[in-house]
Scaffold this motif. Structure first.
Motif, PDB file in Angstrom:
ATOM      1  N   THR A 158     -16.628  44.903 -35.961  1.00 36.83           N
ATOM      2  CA  THR A 158     -16.482  43.608 -35.085  1.00 36.83           C
ATOM      3  C   THR A 158     -15.696  44.545 -33.732  1.00 36.83           C
ATOM      4  N   THR A 159     -14.813  44.940 -34.012  1.00 32.43           N
ATOM      5  CA  THR A 159     -13.773  46.007 -33.082  1.00 32.43           C
ATOM      6  C   THR A 159     -15.076  46.439 -32.151  1.00 32.43           C
ATOM      7  N   ALA A 160     -16.254  47.011 -32.824  1.00 32.74           N
ATOM      8  CA  ALA A 160     -16.928  47.984 -32.479  1.00 32.74           C
ATOM      9  C   ALA A 160     -18.097  46.850 -30.819  1.00 32.74           C
ATOM     10  N   ILE A 161     -18.176  46.448 -31.627  1.00 32.61           N
ATOM     11  CA  ILE A 161     -19.289  45.404 -30.842  1.00 32.61           C
ATOM     12  C   ILE A 161     -18.758  44.428 -29.995  1.00 32.61           C
ATOM     13  N   SER A 162     -17.881  44.234 -29.650  1.00 27.05           N
ATOM     14  CA  SER A 162     -16.832  42.556 -29.403  1.00 27.05           C
ATOM     15  C   SER A 162     -17.514  42.462 -28.080  1.00 27.05           C
ATOM     16  N   LYS A 163     -18.163  43.009 -27.409  1.00 28.75           N
ATOM     17  CA  LYS A 163     -18.411  43.137 -25.953  1.00 28.75           C
ATOM     18  C   LYS A 163     -19.542  42.255 -26.021  1.00 28.75           C
ATOM     19  N   GLY A 164     -20.367  42.212 -27.492  1.00 32.88           N
ATOM     20  CA  GLY A 164     -21.820  41.535 -27.371  1.00 32.88           C
ATOM     21  C   GLY A 164     -21.689  40.542 -28.046  1.00 32.88           C
ATOM     22  N   LEU A 165     -20.498  40.296 -28.902  1.00 31.09           N
ATOM     23  CA  LEU A 165     -20.321  38.999 -29.812  1.00 31.09           C
ATOM     24  C   LEU A 165     -19.707  38.111 -29.010  1.00 31.09           C
ATOM     25  N   ALA A 166     -19.013  38.641 -27.810  1.00 33.98           N
ATOM     26  CA  ALA A 166     -17.899  37.913 -27.174  1.00 33.98           C
ATOM     27  C   ALA A 166     -19.254  37.319 -26.115  1.00 33.98           C
ATOM     28  N   LYS A 167     -20.193  37.825 -25.590  1.00 30.38           N
ATOM     29  CA  LYS A 167     -21.656  37.392 -24.519  1.00 30.38           C
ATOM     30  C   LYS A 167     -22.444  36.409 -25.394  1.00 30.38           C
ATOM     31  N   LEU A 168     -22.518  36.808 -26.811  1.00 26.42           N
ATOM     32  CA  LEU A 168     -23.826  35.338 -27.577  1.00 26.42           C
ATOM     33  C   LEU A 168     -22.498  34.391 -27.597  1.00 26.42           C
ATOM     34  N   THR A 169     -21.663  34.503 -27.776  1.00 28.35           N
ATOM     35  CA  THR A 169     -20.429  33.736 -28.045  1.00 28.35           C
ATOM     36  C   THR A 169     -20.374  32.564 -27.052  1.00 28.35           C
ATOM     37  N   SER A 170     -20.110  33.476 -25.866  1.00 29.77           N
ATOM     38  CA  SER A 170     -19.847  32.792 -24.148  1.00 29.77           C
ATOM     39  C   SER A 170     -20.908  32.065 -23.756  1.00 29.77           C
ATOM     40  N   ASN A 182     -10.909  31.381 -19.999  1.00 27.79           N
ATOM     41  CA  ASN A 182     -10.658  33.289 -19.884  1.00 27.79           C
ATOM     42  C   ASN A 182      -9.829  33.978 -20.311  1.00 27.79           C
ATOM     43  N   PHE A 183     -10.706  35.616 -21.092  1.00 28.24           N
ATOM     44  CA  PHE A 183      -9.743  36.087 -22.081  1.00 28.24           C
ATOM     45  C   PHE A 183     -10.028  37.641 -21.351  1.00 28.24           C
ATOM     46  N   PRO A 184      -8.701  37.605 -20.851  1.00 30.78           N
ATOM     47  CA  PRO A 184      -9.137  39.892 -20.014  1.00 30.78           C
ATOM     48  C   PRO A 184      -9.440  40.995 -20.998  1.00 30.78           C
ATOM     49  N   GLN A 185      -9.060  40.032 -22.107  1.00 29.62           N
ATOM     50  CA  GLN A 185      -9.040  41.424 -22.888  1.00 29.62           C
ATOM     51  C   GLN A 185     -10.036  40.763 -23.576  1.00 29.62           C
ATOM     52  N   PHE A 186     -11.243  40.537 -23.032  1.00 34.09           N
ATOM     53  CA  PHE A 186     -12.485  40.146 -23.756  1.00 34.09           C
ATOM     54  C   PHE A 186     -13.664  40.106 -22.561  1.00 34.09           C
ATOM     55  N   PHE A 187     -13.058  41.249 -22.004  1.00 33.72           N
ATOM     56  CA  PHE A 187     -13.902  41.464 -20.677  1.00 33.72           C
ATOM     57  C   PHE A 187     -13.758  40.216 -19.902  1.00 33.72           C
ATOM     58  N   GLY A 188     -13.507  39.087 -19.605  1.00 31.73           N
ATOM     59  CA  GLY A 188     -13.618  38.777 -18.897  1.00 31.73           C
ATOM     60  C   GLY A 188     -14.590  37.418 -18.924  1.00 31.73           C
ATOM     61  N   MET A 189     -14.597  37.315 -19.963  1.00 32.26           N
ATOM     62  CA  MET A 189     -16.000  35.556 -20.295  1.00 32.26           C
ATOM     63  C   MET A 189     -15.161  35.067 -20.933  1.00 32.26           C
ATOM     64  N   PRO A 190     -15.500  33.818 -20.102  1.00 25.86           N
ATOM     65  CA  PRO A 190     -15.391  32.651 -20.727  1.00 25.86           C
ATOM     66  C   PRO A 190     -15.576  32.785 -22.421  1.00 25.86           C
ATOM     67  N   ASN A 199      -3.436  32.302 -27.898  1.00 23.23           N
ATOM     68  CA  ASN A 199      -4.315  33.440 -27.242  1.00 23.23           C
ATOM     69  C   ASN A 199      -4.990  34.416 -27.869  1.00 23.23           C
ATOM     70  N   THR A 200      -6.425  33.955 -28.734  1.00 20.50           N
ATOM     71  CA  THR A 200      -6.746  34.959 -29.285  1.00 20.50           C
ATOM     72  C   THR A 200      -7.932  33.370 -29.557  1.00 20.50           C
ATOM     73  N   PRO A 201      -9.013  33.884 -28.708  1.00 16.69           N
ATOM     74  CA  PRO A 201     -10.519  33.752 -28.863  1.00 16.69           C
ATOM     75  C   PRO A 201     -11.021  33.397 -29.889  1.00 16.69           C
ATOM     76  N   VAL A 202     -12.140  32.268 -30.026  1.00 15.41           N
ATOM     77  CA  VAL A 202     -13.232  32.589 -31.409  1.00 15.41           C
ATOM     78  C   VAL A 202     -14.548  33.086 -31.014  1.00 15.41           C
ATOM     79  N   LEU A 203     -14.713  34.126 -32.211  1.00 14.84           N
ATOM     80  CA  LEU A 203     -16.421  34.853 -31.657  1.00 14.84           C
ATOM     81  C   LEU A 203     -16.996  34.430 -33.066  1.00 14.84           C
ATOM     82  N   LEU A 204     -17.898  34.012 -32.215  1.00 18.33           N
ATOM     83  CA  LEU A 204     -19.390  33.724 -33.530  1.00 18.33           C
ATOM     84  C   LEU A 204     -19.948  34.632 -33.486  1.00 18.33           C
TER      85      LEU A 204
END
Length: 476
Positions: A158-170, A182-190, A199-204
Motif C-alpha cells: 500500500t505504501t509503494a502504490i499509495s500515489k496510484g490508490l490516491a489517484k483512483l480514489t480521488s 487536499n492532503f499534502p502528504q498524499f500528493f496534494g490530491m483531493p 487528518n487521515t484520508p480514505v484510500l479505496l
C-alpha cells in the motif's frame, strides 16, 4: 488498541452513495471505523481489471522494489550507505487509510520492529547474491520469514502504490460528488476524509487485488503452486523431514532452503507463485465479508418494529431483548431466504460468516428500533464473542457456532471462559444448523444445560437456527 467493533459505518453509508457505484467501479466498500481482515496482494496488481491498479500502481510497486534490489546489490555490508538507503525505501508502517488488516475496532497505524525490516533486507540480499534481481522477490518474504505476515506485505504494498490508490480514489470521489479535502502528504490530491481518524484520508482499493491471506503467506496455496515443480518439491522434502510433524515455521525454512539451492530453483518458485495468486472472490465470499456489507447497507425499514424498548436497565431486560433479536434473526434466515448468505457453491460458509451476519442483523435491529444497547464483536483473529450491554454491570453474551463444529466444547468450555472474562452469567449459545447429523451434539449440550438448571447454577440459553439449504419457492 481496542479490538471491539460497535456500530460499523460503511464508506458508502457515511458519504451517502449507492454501494452499487463502488461495485461497478470494482472498488471495495470499506468499514471506516474498523479494519476488514482482507489484504492487498502485490502479486495481483498486474492482472487487476482496474487500469490504474494494473498500470500506475503496478509500475510504482516495481519501481519501489527495484530501488531496494538495486541498492542491496550495491551494498557491501549491512549498515553501509546503500543498505541504509534501501531501509528508507522499505517502509513497513501500518496504513490506516485503506481500513484493511487486523486492526479490529480501530484503524490506528504504527511502525513495525526494526528487526523485521532487517530480516527482509537480509533475505532479499541473499536472493540478489544468487543472481535474481526481479523486484517482485520482495513480495515473497511472507513465504520465507517468520513474522512477515499478510498485514506486513499488504502495508508494504500500500505504501509503494499509495500515489496510484490516491489517484483512483480521488477520481471516484470527485465523479460521485463526495466531499473531499487536499492532503499534502498524499500528493496534494483531493481525497475523502475518514471521520473516525482525524487528518487521515480514505484510500479505496480495487476488490480484485484483495485476498483473505496473500498467497505468499498462505501455506496451503504456496504448496499447491510451488510443488507442481519437481525441483522444488524434491528439495523441500529433503529439508522438511516428516512433513506431518512440521510447523509452519519449519515449512518456511524448508521452502527457503529449497529455493536458495540454485537460481534455477528460485526462478521456478517465483514463476509458480506469480502465476498462482487469485483474489478473494465476492461471489464465493467464504468468510461472509460481502454478505455482512449487504445487511449493513440495506434499508433499516425491514428491521423496524417487533422489539419493545427496555423498560429498565436490568440484566433481565437485556436478556429479553437479545432473545427477541435472535427470534428475528431466525425468521430472516429460515423464512426470508437469508440462509443463502450462509452457503457458497453448495457448501456452508465458514463460521465467521454466520457470526458477521448475526452481528449485522443485531446492529440493524438496535438502530432501527432505537434500542439503547450496543452489540460488540471482536472482528480480528481469535475468539469472536458478542456482548450486549447497558451500563457497566448488565451484560449478555452470544456465542455463535456452526452445527458441524465443536459444539459441546463451545458450550461447556469456551462460552464459560468468555462469561468469566466479561463478569456475567447471562449468555446465549446460538447454533446455526446446516442440515448435518448433529443430534448427539444437541443432546450433549441439552444435558449440560439441564444438569446446571437442576443444580441451581447459571445455565446459558440454547437457541437453534435452521440454515439448511432449501429449494427455491418456485420448485416447492
Amino acid at each position: 488498541m481496542s479490538r471491539k467493533l460497535q456500530s460499523p459505518k460503511l464508506f458508502s453509508a457515511h458519504f451517502d452513495i449507492d454501494p452499487a457505484e463502488l461495485d461497478m467501479a470494482g472498488l471495495f466498500d470499506p468499514i471506516l471505523n474498523c479494519d476488514t481482515p482482507l489484504f492487498v496482494d502485490p502479486l495481483l496488481l498486474r492482472t487487476s481489471s482496474n487500469e490504474v491498479a494494473s498500470g500506475e500502481c503496478y509500475d510504482q510497486l516495481r519501481a519501489r522494489f527495484a530501488n531496494v534490489v538495486r541498492l542491496l546489490d550495491a551494498s557491501q555490508n549491512p549498515g553501509d550507505p546503500a543498505w541504509k538507503a534501501a531501509e528508507r525505501q522499505l517502509d513497513l508502517s501500518e496504513r490506516p487509510e485503506a481500513c484493511l488488516g487486523f486492526g479490529g475496532g480501530s484503524i490506528r497505524g504504527s511502525s513495525r520492529p526494526e528487526a523485521l525490516r532487517t530480516t527482509i533486507l537480509k533475505t532479499t540480499k541473499e536472493i540478489v547474491r544468487l543472481g535474481e534481481n526481479d523486484p517482485e522477490i520482495i513480495s515473497l518474504m511472507g513465504m520465507f520469514e517468520d513474522g512477515v505476515g499478510p498485514d506486513t506485505i499488504s502495508d508494504l504494498t500500500t505504501t509503494a502504490i499509495s500515489k496510484g490508490l490516491a489517484k483512483l480514489t480521488s477520481e471516484f470521489a470527485v465523479a460521485h460528488g463526495i466531499t473531499v479535502k487536499n492532503f499534502p502528504q498524499f500528493f496534494g490530491m483531493p481525497l475523502p476524509s475518514n471521520p473516525y481518524r482525524p487528518n487521515t484520508p480514505v484510500l479505496l482499493v480495487p476488490s480484485d487485488v484483495l485476498r483473505d491471506l496473500p498467497l505468499a503467506t498462505d501455506w496451503s496455496d504456496v504448496s499447491e503452486v510451488a510443488f507442481q515443480n519437481q525441483l522444488i518439491r524434491d528439495a523441500f522434502n529433503s529439508f522438511v523431514g516428516d512433513i506431518s510433524k512440521a510447523t509452519v515455521s519449519d515449512k518456511k525454512h524448508a521452502i527457503k532452503r529449497a529455493a536458495m539451492l540454485s537460481l534455477e530453483n528460485f526462478r521456478a518458485l517465483l514463476e509458480a507463485v506469480l502465476s498462482g495468486s487469485t483474489n478473494y472472490d465476492p461471489n464465493e465470499d467464504i468468510l461472509g465479508f460481502y454478505a455482512f456489507r449487504k445487511v449493513l447497507s440495506g434499508n433499516l425499514d425491514a428491521f423496524r418494529g417487533g422489539i419493545a424498548p427496555p423498560r429498565t436497565k436490568s440484566k433481565e431486560e437485556i436478556v429479553r431483548i437479545v432473545g427477541e433479536i435472535i427470534v428475528h434473526f431466525r425468521r430472516l434466515v429460515e423464512e426470508n431466504n437469508n440462509w443463502e448468505l450462509l452457503w457458497s457453491n453448495g457448501r456452508p460458509r465458514k463460521e465467521r460468516a454466520a457470526q458477521l451476519l448475526f452481528f449485522a442483523v443485531s446492529d440493524a435491529y438496535c438502530q432501527a428500533n432505537n434500542v439503547d444497547i450496543s452489540p460488540e464483536m471482536n472482528p480480528g483473529g481469535g475468539p469472536v464473542d458478542f456482548k450486549f450491554s447497558s451500563g457497566y454491570a448488565n451484560r449478555v453474551l452470544v456465542e455463535v457456532k456452526r452445527s458441524m463444529g465443536a459444539v459441546k466444547h463451545g458450550y461447556e468450555k469456551q462460552l464459560e471462559v468468555y462469561k468469566a472474562a466479561s463478569n456475567t452469567d447471562a449468555a446465549y449459545f446460538l447454533v446455526i444448523e446446516f442440515g448435518d447429523n448433529w443430534d448427539a451434539k444437541l443432546q450433549a449440550i441439552t444435558d449440560l444445560r439441564n444438569a446446571a438448571v437442576i443444580a441451581n447454577e447459571p445455565a446459558s440459553l440454547i437457541e437453534i437456527v435452521d440454515a439448511s439449504q432449501r429449494t427455491s419457492a418456485s420448485k416447492r
